[in-house]
Motif scaffolding. Structure first.
Motif, PDB file in Angstrom:
ATOM      1  N   THR A 193      26.737   8.592 -27.970  1.00 46.19           N
ATOM      2  CA  THR A 193      27.414   9.230 -27.633  1.00 46.19           C
ATOM      3  C   THR A 193      26.691   9.104 -26.036  1.00 46.19           C
ATOM      4  O   THR A 193      27.467   8.961 -24.635  1.00 46.19           O
ATOM      5  CB  THR A 193      27.616  10.884 -26.837  1.00 46.19           C
ATOM      6  N   ALA A 194      25.653   8.628 -25.574  1.00 50.01           N
ATOM      7  CA  ALA A 194      25.196   8.758 -24.488  1.00 50.01           C
ATOM      8  C   ALA A 194      25.792   7.022 -23.972  1.00 50.01           C
ATOM      9  O   ALA A 194      25.816   6.737 -22.777  1.00 50.01           O
ATOM     10  CB  ALA A 194      23.588   8.022 -24.848  1.00 50.01           C
ATOM     11  N   ILE A 195      25.911   6.045 -25.009  1.00 46.84           N
ATOM     12  CA  ILE A 195      26.434   4.803 -24.430  1.00 46.84           C
ATOM     13  C   ILE A 195      28.071   5.360 -24.155  1.00 46.84           C
ATOM     14  O   ILE A 195      28.487   4.492 -23.380  1.00 46.84           O
ATOM     15  CB  ILE A 195      26.766   4.290 -26.069  1.00 46.84           C
ATOM     16  N   TRP A 196      28.593   5.772 -25.011  1.00 48.28           N
ATOM     17  CA  TRP A 196      29.547   6.079 -24.342  1.00 48.28           C
ATOM     18  C   TRP A 196      29.905   6.454 -23.268  1.00 48.28           C
ATOM     19  O   TRP A 196      30.696   6.225 -22.196  1.00 48.28           O
ATOM     20  CB  TRP A 196      30.222   7.605 -25.768  1.00 48.28           C
ATOM     21  N   ASN A 197      28.642   7.535 -22.946  1.00 46.15           N
ATOM     22  CA  ASN A 197      29.129   7.846 -21.363  1.00 46.15           C
ATOM     23  C   ASN A 197      28.745   7.133 -20.546  1.00 46.15           C
ATOM     24  O   ASN A 197      29.104   7.443 -19.165  1.00 46.15           O
ATOM     25  CB  ASN A 197      28.357   9.013 -21.536  1.00 46.15           C
ATOM     26  N   LEU A 198      28.147   6.188 -20.140  1.00 42.05           N
ATOM     27  CA  LEU A 198      28.180   4.929 -19.924  1.00 42.05           C
ATOM     28  C   LEU A 198      28.939   3.805 -19.364  1.00 42.05           C
ATOM     29  O   LEU A 198      28.859   3.207 -18.459  1.00 42.05           O
ATOM     30  CB  LEU A 198      27.037   4.094 -20.276  1.00 42.05           C
ATOM     31  N   LEU A 199      30.398   4.594 -20.386  1.00 45.83           N
ATOM     32  CA  LEU A 199      31.177   3.421 -20.014  1.00 45.83           C
ATOM     33  C   LEU A 199      32.689   4.224 -19.063  1.00 45.83           C
ATOM     34  O   LEU A 199      32.216   5.200 -19.014  1.00 45.83           O
ATOM     35  CB  LEU A 199      32.056   3.351 -21.190  1.00 45.83           C
ATOM     36  N   ARG A 200      32.869   3.876 -18.197  1.00 42.78           N
ATOM     37  CA  ARG A 200      34.180   4.435 -17.388  1.00 42.78           C
ATOM     38  C   ARG A 200      35.121   4.438 -18.543  1.00 42.78           C
ATOM     39  O   ARG A 200      35.319   4.153 -19.353  1.00 42.78           O
ATOM     40  CB  ARG A 200      34.700   3.057 -16.770  1.00 42.78           C
ATOM     41  N   PRO A 201      35.899   5.741 -17.610  1.00 38.30           N
ATOM     42  CA  PRO A 201      37.414   6.741 -18.433  1.00 38.30           C
ATOM     43  C   PRO A 201      38.387   4.934 -18.513  1.00 38.30           C
ATOM     44  O   PRO A 201      38.584   5.048 -19.942  1.00 38.30           O
ATOM     45  CB  PRO A 201      37.753   7.218 -17.544  1.00 38.30           C
ATOM     46  N   LEU A 202      38.234   4.298 -17.534  1.00 35.19           N
ATOM     47  CA  LEU A 202      39.054   2.625 -18.076  1.00 35.19           C
ATOM     48  C   LEU A 202      39.324   2.139 -19.156  1.00 35.19           C
ATOM     49  O   LEU A 202      39.440   1.704 -20.260  1.00 35.19           O
ATOM     50  CB  LEU A 202      39.001   1.807 -16.766  1.00 35.19           C
ATOM     51  N   ASP A 203      37.233   1.967 -18.959  1.00 34.90           N
ATOM     52  CA  ASP A 203      37.241   1.061 -20.224  1.00 34.90           C
ATOM     53  C   ASP A 203      36.770   1.428 -21.641  1.00 34.90           C
ATOM     54  O   ASP A 203      36.847   1.580 -22.699  1.00 34.90           O
ATOM     55  CB  ASP A 203      35.214   0.546 -20.452  1.00 34.90           C
ATOM     56  N   ARG A 204      36.717   3.113 -22.146  1.00 30.66           N
ATOM     57  CA  ARG A 204      37.116   4.198 -22.840  1.00 30.66           C
ATOM     58  C   ARG A 204      38.602   4.019 -23.260  1.00 30.66           C
ATOM     59  O   ARG A 204      39.187   4.284 -25.316  1.00 30.66           O
ATOM     60  CB  ARG A 204      36.709   5.826 -22.445  1.00 30.66           C
ATOM     61  N   LYS A 205      39.459   3.737 -22.645  1.00 29.69           N
ATOM     62  CA  LYS A 205      41.011   3.778 -22.930  1.00 29.69           C
ATOM     63  C   LYS A 205      40.581   2.040 -23.394  1.00 29.69           C
ATOM     64  O   LYS A 205      41.768   2.083 -24.314  1.00 29.69           O
ATOM     65  CB  LYS A 205      41.936   4.040 -21.854  1.00 29.69           C
ATOM     66  N   ARG A 206      40.466   1.192 -22.815  1.00 28.73           N
ATOM     67  CA  ARG A 206      40.241  -0.318 -23.436  1.00 28.73           C
ATOM     68  C   ARG A 206      39.978  -0.712 -24.988  1.00 28.73           C
ATOM     69  O   ARG A 206      39.905  -0.864 -25.720  1.00 28.73           O
ATOM     70  CB  ARG A 206      39.650  -1.344 -22.207  1.00 28.73           C
ATOM     71  N   PHE A 207      38.686   0.649 -24.729  1.00 28.64           N
ATOM     72  CA  PHE A 207      37.939   0.884 -26.200  1.00 28.64           C
ATOM     73  C   PHE A 207      38.966   0.870 -28.056  1.00 28.64           C
ATOM     74  O   PHE A 207      39.152   0.856 -28.478  1.00 28.64           O
ATOM     75  CB  PHE A 207      36.701   1.595 -26.232  1.00 28.64           C
ATOM     76  N   GLY A 208      39.554   2.054 -27.212  1.00 31.63           N
ATOM     77  CA  GLY A 208      40.420   3.593 -28.187  1.00 31.63           C
ATOM     78  C   GLY A 208      41.646   2.008 -28.514  1.00 31.63           C
ATOM     79  O   GLY A 208      41.869   1.716 -29.760  1.00 31.63           O
ATOM     80  N   LYS A 209      42.076   1.202 -27.614  1.00 31.26           N
ATOM     81  CA  LYS A 209      43.370  -0.444 -27.645  1.00 31.26           C
ATOM     82  C   LYS A 209      42.988  -1.314 -28.375  1.00 31.26           C
ATOM     83  O   LYS A 209      43.241  -1.720 -28.894  1.00 31.26           O
ATOM     84  CB  LYS A 209      43.744  -0.170 -26.499  1.00 31.26           C
ATOM     85  N   TRP A 210      41.672  -1.435 -27.623  1.00 26.18           N
ATOM     86  CA  TRP A 210      41.343  -2.883 -27.878  1.00 26.18           C
ATOM     87  C   TRP A 210      40.175  -3.031 -29.647  1.00 26.18           C
ATOM     88  O   TRP A 210      40.498  -3.863 -30.427  1.00 26.18           O
ATOM     89  CB  TRP A 210      40.521  -3.604 -26.883  1.00 26.18           C
ATOM     90  N   VAL A 211      39.565  -2.030 -30.212  1.00 20.06           N
ATOM     91  CA  VAL A 211      38.706  -1.465 -30.855  1.00 20.06           C
ATOM     92  C   VAL A 211      38.456  -1.135 -31.751  1.00 20.06           C
ATOM     93  O   VAL A 211      37.854  -0.896 -32.723  1.00 20.06           O
ATOM     94  CB  VAL A 211      37.278  -2.528 -30.644  1.00 20.06           C
ATOM     95  N   GLY A 212      39.227   0.346 -31.556  1.00 18.44           N
ATOM     96  CA  GLY A 212      39.145   1.808 -31.953  1.00 18.44           C
ATOM     97  C   GLY A 212      39.500   1.721 -33.040  1.00 18.44           C
ATOM     98  O   GLY A 212      38.211   2.139 -33.937  1.00 18.44           O
ATOM     99  N   PRO A 213      40.581   1.031 -33.510  1.00 18.59           N
ATOM    100  CA  PRO A 213      41.035   1.080 -35.019  1.00 18.59           C
ATOM    101  C   PRO A 213      39.920   0.332 -35.916  1.00 18.59           C
ATOM    102  O   PRO A 213      39.368   0.722 -37.399  1.00 18.59           O
ATOM    103  CB  PRO A 213      42.209  -0.013 -35.229  1.00 18.59           C
ATOM    104  N   HIS A 214      39.370  -1.263 -35.275  1.00 20.41           N
ATOM    105  CA  HIS A 214      38.175  -1.584 -36.453  1.00 20.41           C
ATOM    106  C   HIS A 214      36.915  -0.699 -36.420  1.00 20.41           C
ATOM    107  O   HIS A 214      36.275  -0.599 -37.497  1.00 20.41           O
ATOM    108  CB  HIS A 214      37.564  -2.666 -36.060  1.00 20.41           C
ATOM    109  N   PHE A 215      36.039  -0.161 -35.384  1.00 24.36           N
ATOM    110  CA  PHE A 215      35.537   0.926 -35.041  1.00 24.36           C
ATOM    111  C   PHE A 215      35.718   2.019 -36.113  1.00 24.36           C
ATOM    112  O   PHE A 215      35.059   2.330 -36.323  1.00 24.36           O
ATOM    113  CB  PHE A 215      35.172   1.557 -33.602  1.00 24.36           C
TER     114      PHE A 215
END
Length: 491
Positions: free
Chosen positions: A324-346
């Motif tokens: 959660t602490a790592i997640w909170n260091l990401l900007r909202p744009l990068d959180r969306k990119r995370f879901g789109k780019w690597v979310g399924p693998h994660f």
């Protein structure tokens, strides 16, 4: 002595954990007189995840991480051992029906402790549909016509059903949710061809329901990515110390570079951690399983789990308390990119299936009963009955039965909950750009633009955009404890 009335909406795992934590604290913190209203529309200490009686529905997390008391993740394991001696190093993925007994045990103990301590508790077998009031006093309206007066409301709504494929609702052969599993068990013929929408853990539960009932017809799992969850290795929480994917390393990068931490940075640190652990360079193109052979991938995962040669789980499990602490260091744009780019693998690496389920799925592949396909575009009702699922390559697949197992709702607008819809309408819930509601990260206090709104808190899936791991019991226990701490010290 000040007084406080607390209402908990939802008495599944999150609600029970919050109530048990509050009672434990109030037994030794006596400066506040607190009363509780517990609202649950179904049986308490049950919930969708643990309400099933299907023998194939097992916990997806090993017993040592499933305790419901804060800082006592091993409490469930101790409860199991008290009922039946276990080998010290044995790996246990208990049936969810068994875990439900533990939930009831924790709730019953908390109720008894509350009575001994003189803490007033009222239970309501009803559904909360509306909240009115202000920061000093609020009322919760119940579907049965009653009202509950309170100072603060903790929303522990559990796993909300998603509003998806609404045009299929009511069509013969369409099941809008895998739960309760009795609907599938009684409503699907054993020889029927079945399409399961999704290939994650909800889809696995759906398949287990069918197999438990002796289903013999063909089954297709259809999803956007066509990736199955990986197979859990024994005790993934033990035995690894991170060197790269750490809060220290991330903060050092932020401080020395003077620019934001991005999803690209996150992926690079994870890759360095993996390659450091395995001792060689990894061909990351092979790690991307989208569009690949799901059956072959499952066989690889079973072999890796049996040998213990699986780095992804060890790293991600070791990082769970920092996630959660790592997640909170990401900007909202990068959180969306995370879901789109690597979310399924994660998701497939972090939220994995127990070996017993993996073996049953491999057997279904081997006998030609199961297919898993990615690239799904749409599923629609056919004229004259049945359903057609269309894929990116233009192919179609027809089946008389479709089960929507695409997972839980992420956005507030998707959540099929009258209370959430009411709070959205009043603008007392603010949608998070990544999913769920905006809330204070440390306390779970719901954020709103209206200073005159009631005092609301959230835990679990309701805060899925603000926090991470909101579908993990151990994480929800921790966040419930923080919410309880804030509530009990309200002024």
């Amino acid at each position: 002595m000040r007084t406080l009335d607390v209402t908990i909406v939802g008495m599944g795992a999150c609600g029970v954990a919050a109530f048990a934590e509050a009672v434990a604290r109030l037994r030794y913190e006596r400066d506040t007189r607190v009363s509780f209203q517990l609202i649950e529309r179904d049986d308490p200490a049950r919930g969708l995840a643990f309400g099933t009686d299907q023998p194939g529905h097992r916990l997806n997390t090993e017993s040592r991480l499933m305790g419901l008391y804060d800082h006592e993740a091993g409490d469930y394991r101790r409860w199991l051992e008290a009922r039946e001696p276990l080998e010290p190093d044995s790996v246990v993925y208990a049936r969810r029906s068994e875990y439900r007994r533990y939930l009831n045990h924790v709730l019953d103990r908390a109720l008894a402790d509350a009575q001994d301590a003189g803490i007033a508790v009222t239970q309501h077998r009803d559904e909360a549909v509306q909240i009115d009031g202000n920061p000093a006093r609020a009322t919760v309206a119940l579907a049965g016509g009653g009202q509950v007066a309170t100072n603060v409301v903790l929303l522990a709504i559990g796993t909300p059903q998603a509003e998806r494929f609404g045009d299929l609702d009511g069509k013969p052969g369409y099941f809008d949710f895998p739960w309760p599993s009795e609907r599938l068990a009684k409503g699907i013929a054993r020889d029927a061809s079945v399409t399961i929408l999704g290939s994650s853990l909800s889809a696995i539960d759906t398949l287990m329901t069918l197999l438990d009932e002796g289903h013999e017809g063909p089954v297709l799992m259809a999803s956007r990515d066509g990736i199955l969850p990986r197979v859990e290795i024994p005790s993934p929480e033990n035995g690894y110390e991170r060197r790269h994917l750490t809060l220290e390393a991330i903060h050092r990068r932020l401080r020395t570079r003077g620019r934001c931490f991005s999803v690209v940075d996150l992926v690079r640190l994870f890759r360095r951690e993996v390659e450091d652990l395995v001792g060689h360079t990894v061909d990351w193109r092979k790690v991307d399983r989208r569009g690949g052979d799901a059956a072959a991938g499952l066989r690889e995962d079973i072999d890796a789990a049996l040998s213990g040669d699986e780095p992804f789980q060890r790293i991600l499990t070791a990082a769970r308390h920092d996630a959660t602490a790592i997640w909170n260091l990401l900007r909202p744009l990068d959180r969306k990119r995370f879901g789109k780019w690597v979310g399924p693998h994660f998701a497939t690496m972090r939220f994995v299936m127990p070996m017993v389920n993996a073996e049953r799925i491999r057997a279904a592949f081997d006998r030609g009963q199961l297919q898993v396909r990615g690239g799904v575009v749409d599923t629609s009702a056919r004229d004259g009955g049945g359903f057609r699922t269309t894929f990116e390559n233009g192919e179609d697949h027809d089946a008389p039965v479709v089960v929507n197992a695409t997972g839980t709702a992420m956005a507030l607008e998707e959540m099929r909950e009258p209370l959430i819809a009411d709070l959205l309408h009043r603008e007392w819930l603010m949608p998070h750009p990544v999913g769920g509601a905006r809330a204070h990260r440390g306390s779970g206090r719901i954020m709103t633009r209206d200073p005159a709104s009631p005092r609301l808190y959230g835990v679990g899936q309701l805060l899925n955009g603000e926090l991470r791991d909101t579908n993990s019991v151990w994480f929800n226990v921790e966040t419930a404890a923080r919410a309880v701490d804030d509530i009990l010290h309200l002024r």
